[in-house]
Design a protein around this motif. Structure first.
Motif, mmCIF file in Angstrom:
data_model
loop_
_atom_site.group_PDB
_atom_site.id
_atom_site.type_symbol
_atom_site.label_atom_id
_atom_site.label_comp_id
_atom_site.label_asym_id
_atom_site.label_seq_id
_atom_site.Cartn_x
_atom_site.Cartn_y
_atom_site.Cartn_z
ATOM 1 N N PRO A 54 -11.810 30.672 4.740
ATOM 2 C CA PRO A 54 -10.694 30.820 3.794
ATOM 3 C C PRO A 54 -10.916 29.882 2.602
ATOM 4 O O PRO A 54 -11.081 28.678 2.798
ATOM 5 C CB PRO A 54 -9.468 30.405 4.592
ATOM 6 C CG PRO A 54 -9.931 29.830 5.874
ATOM 7 C CD PRO A 54 -11.423 29.988 5.977
ATOM 8 N N TYR A 94 -8.390 35.857 1.149
ATOM 9 C CA TYR A 94 -8.604 35.911 2.587
ATOM 10 C C TYR A 94 -7.990 37.172 3.198
ATOM 11 O O TYR A 94 -8.509 37.721 4.170
ATOM 12 C CB TYR A 94 -8.050 34.651 3.263
ATOM 13 C CG TYR A 94 -8.812 34.263 4.498
ATOM 14 C CD1 TYR A 94 -8.170 33.887 5.666
ATOM 15 C CD2 TYR A 94 -10.198 34.271 4.510
ATOM 16 C CE1 TYR A 94 -8.878 33.534 6.807
ATOM 17 C CE2 TYR A 94 -10.923 33.931 5.639
ATOM 18 C CZ TYR A 94 -10.263 33.552 6.779
ATOM 19 O OH TYR A 94 -10.975 33.195 7.902
ATOM 20 N N THR A 96 -10.646 39.698 2.818
ATOM 21 C CA THR A 96 -11.741 39.451 3.760
ATOM 22 C C THR A 96 -11.375 39.959 5.157
ATOM 23 O O THR A 96 -12.139 40.689 5.791
ATOM 24 C CB THR A 96 -12.042 37.941 3.836
ATOM 25 O OG1 THR A 96 -12.412 37.483 2.533
ATOM 26 C CG2 THR A 96 -13.142 37.640 4.831
#
Ligand code: 6PG
Length: 246
Positions: free
Chosen positions: A107, A120, A123
């Motif tokens: 992160p 994040y 992701t």
């Protein structure tokens, strides 16, 4: 869904049991899915287990090229800052095991809460979908959580709005009651894709929160986290030292 608790004599035995449980859990997940995402716990409690798992005699027990590593929450500091959860995990474990670079899902706390949460979120949203999960639900094969004396877990603190966020995997946190105040955290909603949850606690200071969470006191974010995993059919394991088990 199974739930069990293991009480270990002290922090050393806890670290040993936790390291060995990670090997077994990751092996089972890779066996089942071909790969696994392990969400690491922040804070200081898991550090000894990370170091134990990095040791020569244990680290070969994991097919690290099949493992993606994420972090449950991060403080908004540079990764080389002493407060960085990823920095701690890298020094204790990740720098010593062959996880492919593209599997290291760090992160970016240094971006600040909002930008780090958005980055994040993207992701984690790219992870494999949870079996039978709702749209956007990702599969987390293994999640480790620590807890605070107030019953917080991740960077989700009692009575805070972040606890109720249901439409995101990752949330920005400002003014956290535990320093540093700016953080990024997985949400409870993200935990609904958890297959195996391990809650790690050591020390007398954690005993009251552990007891309340195990008794189902849902004013505590930790209780809500455990309930979320249970409801999704995931396994829950409490790894406690005698002091935290009260
Ligand atoms: C954090 C953590 C937090 C932690 C607990 C326990 O970034 O602060 O993720 O949720 O797990 O505060 O911290 P200790 O293990 O240091 O007691």
């Amino acid at each position: 869904m199974t739930e069990r608790a293991r009480v270990l004599d002290g922090p050393g035995e806890l670290a040993e049991a936790a390291a060995r449980s990670a090997i077994a859990d990751l092996e089972a997940a890779v066996e089942a899915h071909g790969s696994a995402t392990w969400v690491l716990a922040g804070g200081g409690t898991p550090a000894a287990a990370y170091r134990r798992l990095a040791a020569h005699d244990l680290r070969a027990g994991v097919e690290w090229d099949r493992v993606r590593v994420a972090m449950g929450d991060e403080r908004c500091v540079p990764v080389d800052h002493p407060d960085s959860n990823w920095g701690l995990a890298a020094a204790a474990l990740l720098d010593h095991v062959p996880v492919p670079d593209h599997h290291l899902l760090r992160p970016p706390g240094e971006l600040g809460p909002e930008a780090a949460a958005d980055a994040y979120q993207a992701t984690l949203a790219a992870l494999p979908a949870a079996d039978g999960g709702r749209p956007g639900q990702v599969r987390l094969e293994l999640v480790w959580l620590g807890l605070g004396e107030d019953g917080h877990c991740l960077s989700l603190f009692p009575g805070r709005p972040e606890v109720e966020v249901a439409d995101r995997l990752v949330v920005a946190v400002h003014d956290a009651p535990k320093p540093p105040p700016e953080r990024v955290s997985l949400t409870l909603a993200a935990l609904a894709g958890t297959e195996r949850l391990v809650v790690l606690a050591a020390g007398e200071g954690k005993a009251a929160a552990v007891a309340r969470a195990r008794a189902g006191d849902d004013r505590l974010p930790l209780t809500r986290a455990v309930q979320t995993v249970r409801a999704a059919g995931g396994e829950v394991t409490w790894l406690l030292d005698r002091a935290a088990a009260g």
